[in-house]
Motif scaffolding. Structure first.
Motif, PDB file in Angstrom:
ATOM      1  N   PHE A  24       0.832  -1.205   0.000  1.00  0.00           N
ATOM      2  CA  PHE A  24       0.000   0.000   0.000  1.00  0.00           C
ATOM      3  C   PHE A  24       0.874   1.265   0.000  1.00  0.00           C
ATOM      4  CE2 PHE A  24      -3.651  -2.382   2.313  1.00  0.00           C
ATOM      5  CZ  PHE A  24      -4.024  -2.954   1.111  1.00  0.00           C
ATOM      6  N   GLY A  25       2.008   1.211   0.710  1.00  0.00           N
ATOM      7  CA  GLY A  25       2.992   2.290   0.636  1.00  0.00           C
ATOM      8  C   GLY A  25       2.753   3.491   1.519  1.00  0.00           C
ATOM      9  N   GLU A  26       1.573   3.637   2.111  1.00  0.00           N
ATOM     10  CA  GLU A  26       1.299   4.819   2.927  1.00  0.00           C
ATOM     11  C   GLU A  26       1.834   4.631   4.346  1.00  0.00           C
ATOM     12  OE1 GLU A  26      -2.795   5.891   2.733  1.00  0.00           O
ATOM     13  OE2 GLU A  26      -2.915   5.632   0.560  1.00  0.00           O
ATOM     14  N   GLU A  27       2.156   5.738   4.988  1.00  0.00           N
ATOM     15  CA  GLU A  27       2.826   5.702   6.278  1.00  0.00           C
ATOM     16  C   GLU A  27       2.044   4.897   7.319  1.00  0.00           C
ATOM     17  OE1 GLU A  27       5.171   5.995   9.501  1.00  0.00           O
ATOM     18  OE2 GLU A  27       5.697   6.410   7.403  1.00  0.00           O
ATOM     19  N   GLN A  28       0.729   5.087   7.369  1.00  0.00           N
ATOM     20  CA  GLN A  28      -0.052   4.382   8.386  1.00  0.00           C
ATOM     21  C   GLN A  28       0.024   2.873   8.198  1.00  0.00           C
ATOM     22  OE1 GLN A  28      -3.859   6.139   6.573  1.00  0.00           O
ATOM     23  NE2 GLN A  28      -4.598   4.227   7.415  1.00  0.00           N
ATOM     24  N   TYR A  29       0.078   2.421   6.932  1.00  0.00           N
ATOM     25  CA  TYR A  29       0.169   0.985   6.662  1.00  0.00           C
ATOM     26  C   TYR A  29       1.588   0.476   6.911  1.00  0.00           C
ATOM     27  CZ  TYR A  29      -4.341   1.822   4.468  1.00  0.00           C
ATOM     28  OH  TYR A  29      -5.649   2.192   4.236  1.00  0.00           O
ATOM     29  N   LEU A  30       2.602   1.310   6.613  1.00  0.00           N
ATOM     30  CA  LEU A  30       3.979   0.914   6.895  1.00  0.00           C
ATOM     31  C   LEU A  30       4.183   0.731   8.395  1.00  0.00           C
ATOM     32  CD1 LEU A  30       5.983   3.253   4.466  1.00  0.00           C
ATOM     33  CD2 LEU A  30       5.482   0.823   4.177  1.00  0.00           C
ATOM     34  N   ALA A  31       3.604   1.623   9.199  1.00  0.00           N
ATOM     35  CA  ALA A  31       3.731   1.511  10.652  1.00  0.00           C
ATOM     36  C   ALA A  31       3.059   0.233  11.157  1.00  0.00           C
ATOM     37  CB  ALA A  31       3.124   2.737  11.324  1.00  0.00           C
ATOM     38  N   GLN A  32       1.890  -0.084  10.616  1.00  0.00           N
ATOM     39  CA  GLN A  32       1.181  -1.302  11.021  1.00  0.00           C
ATOM     40  C   GLN A  32       1.969  -2.542  10.606  1.00  0.00           C
ATOM     41  OE1 GLN A  32      -2.820  -1.471   9.514  1.00  0.00           O
ATOM     42  NE2 GLN A  32      -3.299  -3.413  10.536  1.00  0.00           N
ATOM     43  N   ALA A  33       2.547  -2.512   9.399  1.00  0.00           N
ATOM     44  CA  ALA A  33       3.344  -3.642   8.924  1.00  0.00           C
ATOM     45  C   ALA A  33       4.576  -3.837   9.821  1.00  0.00           C
ATOM     46  CB  ALA A  33       3.767  -3.414   7.483  1.00  0.00           C
ATOM     47  N   ALA A  34       5.211  -2.736  10.212  1.00  0.00           N
ATOM     48  CA  ALA A  34       6.395  -2.828  11.073  1.00  0.00           C
ATOM     49  C   ALA A  34       6.054  -3.484  12.413  1.00  0.00           C
ATOM     50  CB  ALA A  34       6.987  -1.444  11.292  1.00  0.00           C
ATOM     51  N   GLN A  35       4.895  -3.155  12.967  1.00  0.00           N
ATOM     52  CA  GLN A  35       4.475  -3.767  14.230  1.00  0.00           C
ATOM     53  C   GLN A  35       4.299  -5.279  14.075  1.00  0.00           C
ATOM     54  OE1 GLN A  35       0.918  -1.696  15.406  1.00  0.00           O
ATOM     55  NE2 GLN A  35       1.999   0.186  15.947  1.00  0.00           N
ATOM     56  N   LEU A  36       3.713  -5.698  12.956  1.00  0.00           N
ATOM     57  CA  LEU A  36       3.540  -7.135  12.711  1.00  0.00           C
ATOM     58  C   LEU A  36       4.897  -7.835  12.607  1.00  0.00           C
ATOM     59  CD1 LEU A  36       0.653  -6.955  10.088  1.00  0.00           C
ATOM     60  CD2 LEU A  36       0.494  -7.987  12.358  1.00  0.00           C
ATOM     61  N   LEU A  37       5.841  -7.209  11.923  1.00  0.00           N
ATOM     62  CA  LEU A  37       7.160  -7.814  11.733  1.00  0.00           C
ATOM     63  C   LEU A  37       7.940  -7.884  13.040  1.00  0.00           C
ATOM     64  CD1 LEU A  37       8.038  -6.108   8.339  1.00  0.00           C
ATOM     65  CD2 LEU A  37       7.367  -8.493   8.700  1.00  0.00           C
ATOM     66  N   VAL A  38       7.785  -6.880  13.878  1.00  0.00           N
ATOM     67  CA  VAL A  38       8.425  -6.913  15.194  1.00  0.00           C
ATOM     68  C   VAL A  38       7.894  -8.098  16.000  1.00  0.00           C
ATOM     69  CG1 VAL A  38       8.593  -5.716  17.412  1.00  0.00           C
ATOM     70  CG2 VAL A  38       8.989  -4.463  15.287  1.00  0.00           C
ATOM     71  N   GLN A  39       6.594  -8.362  15.903  1.00  0.00           N
ATOM     72  CA  GLN A  39       6.012  -9.517  16.600  1.00  0.00           C
ATOM     73  C   GLN A  39       6.610 -10.827  16.091  1.00  0.00           C
ATOM     74  OE1 GLN A  39       1.732  -9.282  16.280  1.00  0.00           O
ATOM     75  NE2 GLN A  39       1.686  -7.148  16.970  1.00  0.00           N
ATOM     76  N   VAL A  40       6.808 -10.908  14.766  1.00  0.00           N
ATOM     77  CA  VAL A  40       7.417 -12.116  14.194  1.00  0.00           C
ATOM     78  C   VAL A  40       8.843 -12.285  14.713  1.00  0.00           C
ATOM     79  CG1 VAL A  40       8.217 -13.203  12.055  1.00  0.00           C
ATOM     80  CG2 VAL A  40       5.989 -12.080  12.120  1.00  0.00           C
TER      81      VAL A  40
END
Length: 406
Positions: free
Chosen positions: A212-228
């Protein structure tokens, strides 16, 4: 599908033939009644003439009887025609409505049956399609097969929607492949609601959000990756995506850290090693360039204190004094109390390929704009530009002291 369409057409055709036959029969009945009435009228005419000739009717009585007969004939014919028209209308419209209702019922009945049959077929084909889609043959899977696979998954989920976290995850990935982003997001969230630690769902969802490329989605994706990575610090896909997110957000240090951890796990002979090294080299260059910064302190001349436009915008920027007027670095912010200190670096570049670290000389400028545009306009307040060799100073001072007149 073809069979039930043919059946509907047959019903409509039969209805049309029925309407034609009914209409013809009504018209024949109407002609028969009118003919009988006309024969009676002509017979009575002859009787009146005979009675007049036999002296049974005077001329005056004959004239009255003849007029009365004419009036009665016209009235009776008119009534017959009106009755026939009403009967004809009923005979046509009632069957027509019946035919239309029958066609609609058949369409929905057989259409629903066809859709249900497709759904049943998709559910039956689910195991074979699943093996193909989830195996190395997935690259050879056609869009039609993916759509059938998705339909089968929907049938499975409709049966047990709350106990199929893995099925929701697979369905989300298929929807991603089909370009159905909203359905994919919904499916990933359902999968994670059932099993919040589902690593494959977290990775797939993060990849979708990165796209999606937008900041709000990048932040959400980063949180998921940190959990992984909290579960598995060496998870390669998570490290790759986390580095990509950091790069897109301009966090060169985090991108370098993530990609270096990823490269440490890969043998130099692996083709991915060279690609990661190229990304690391790019990040290293950006880190070096980011060190080239300039601190600018901007003050406002006392005589211009009352000239600052309401809602004005302060621009502090660097251009190439020997070339383009395009700013190589710029900071924009609402006018506040002076003096104001701004730090300019490549992180403030307007274009990634045109940065202050790539210039030989810097022209440092400050402007208060009344129309939120960086270009000079009458009424704007300017500082005297300062030109210096790139990197020759770490800080400079500018004073806004003049009004732009033209």
């Amino acid at each position: 599908m073809i069979a039930h369409i043919a059946m509907i057409l047959a019903v409509v055709t039969a209805g049309g033939l029925f309407l034609m036959v009914t209409g013809r029969r009504q018209r024949e009945q109407q002609r028969t009644r009118l003919d009988v009435n006309r024969e009676l009228y002509q017979q009575r005419k002859l009787e009146l003439v005979a009675e007049r000739d036999d002296g049974l009717l005077t001329m005056e009585a004959f004239a009255r009887a003849n007029d009365e007969l004419d009036k009665r004939f016209v009235t009776e014919n008119s009534e017959l025609e009106q009755v026939a028209d009403r009967q004809m209308g009923n005979a046509v419209w009632v069957p027509a409505v019946v035919v239309m209702v029958a066609a609609v019922i058949l369409y929905f009945t057989f259409g629903s049956w066809q859709l249900q049959r497709q759904a049943d077929d998709a559910l039956a084909a689910l195991p074979d399609l699943g093996r193909k889609v989830m195996s190395d043959q997935s690259a050879q899977t056609t869009r039609e097969e993916l759509e059938t696979f998705a339909l089968g998954l929907r049938q499975r989920l409709a049966q047990t929607p709350d106990d199929n976290g893995m099925v929701w995850q697979i369905y989300a990935r298929v929807m991603t492949q089909l370009g159905q982003a909203e359905q994919a997001v919904d499916a990933f969230e359902k999968a994670l609601a059932i099993n919040p630690s589902n690593q494959q769902a977290q990775l797939g969802y993060a990849q979708l959000l990165v796209n999606f490329g937008e900041e709000q989605y990048l932040a959400q994706a980063a949180q998921l990756l940190v959990q992984v990575l909290q579960q598995d610090p060496t998870q390669q896909e998570a490290l790759s995506l986390l580095g990509l997110i950091a790069y897109q957000r301009g966090d060169w240090q985090q991108a370098q850290t993530a990609w270096q951890l990823l490269q440490d796990q890969i043998a130099p002979a692996d083709e991915r090693y060279a690609a990661i090294q190229q990304a690391l080299d790019d990040v290293e260059q950006r880190l070096v360039a980011a060190d080239a910064s300039l601190t600018v302190t901007v003050s406002l001349a006392p005589e211009l204190q009352d000239q600052v436009p309401a809602g004005g915008t302060l621009f502090v920027y660097i251009t190439d004094p020997d070339g383009s007027r395009m700013p190589a670095a710029a900071v924009r912010q609402p006018v506040a109390n002076f003096p104001i200190t701004i730090e300019l670096s490549d992180a403030n570049a307007m274009l990634p390929e045109f940065v202050m670290s790539g210039l030989n000389r810097w022209q440092v400028m400050a402007r208060i704009s009344s129309d939120e545009q960086i270009e000079a306009a009458p009424g704007d307040l300017d500082a005297e530009p300062l030109v210096l060799e790139a990197g020759s100073a770490t800080s400079v001072q500018l004073e806004i002291s003049k009004i732009v007149n033209d």
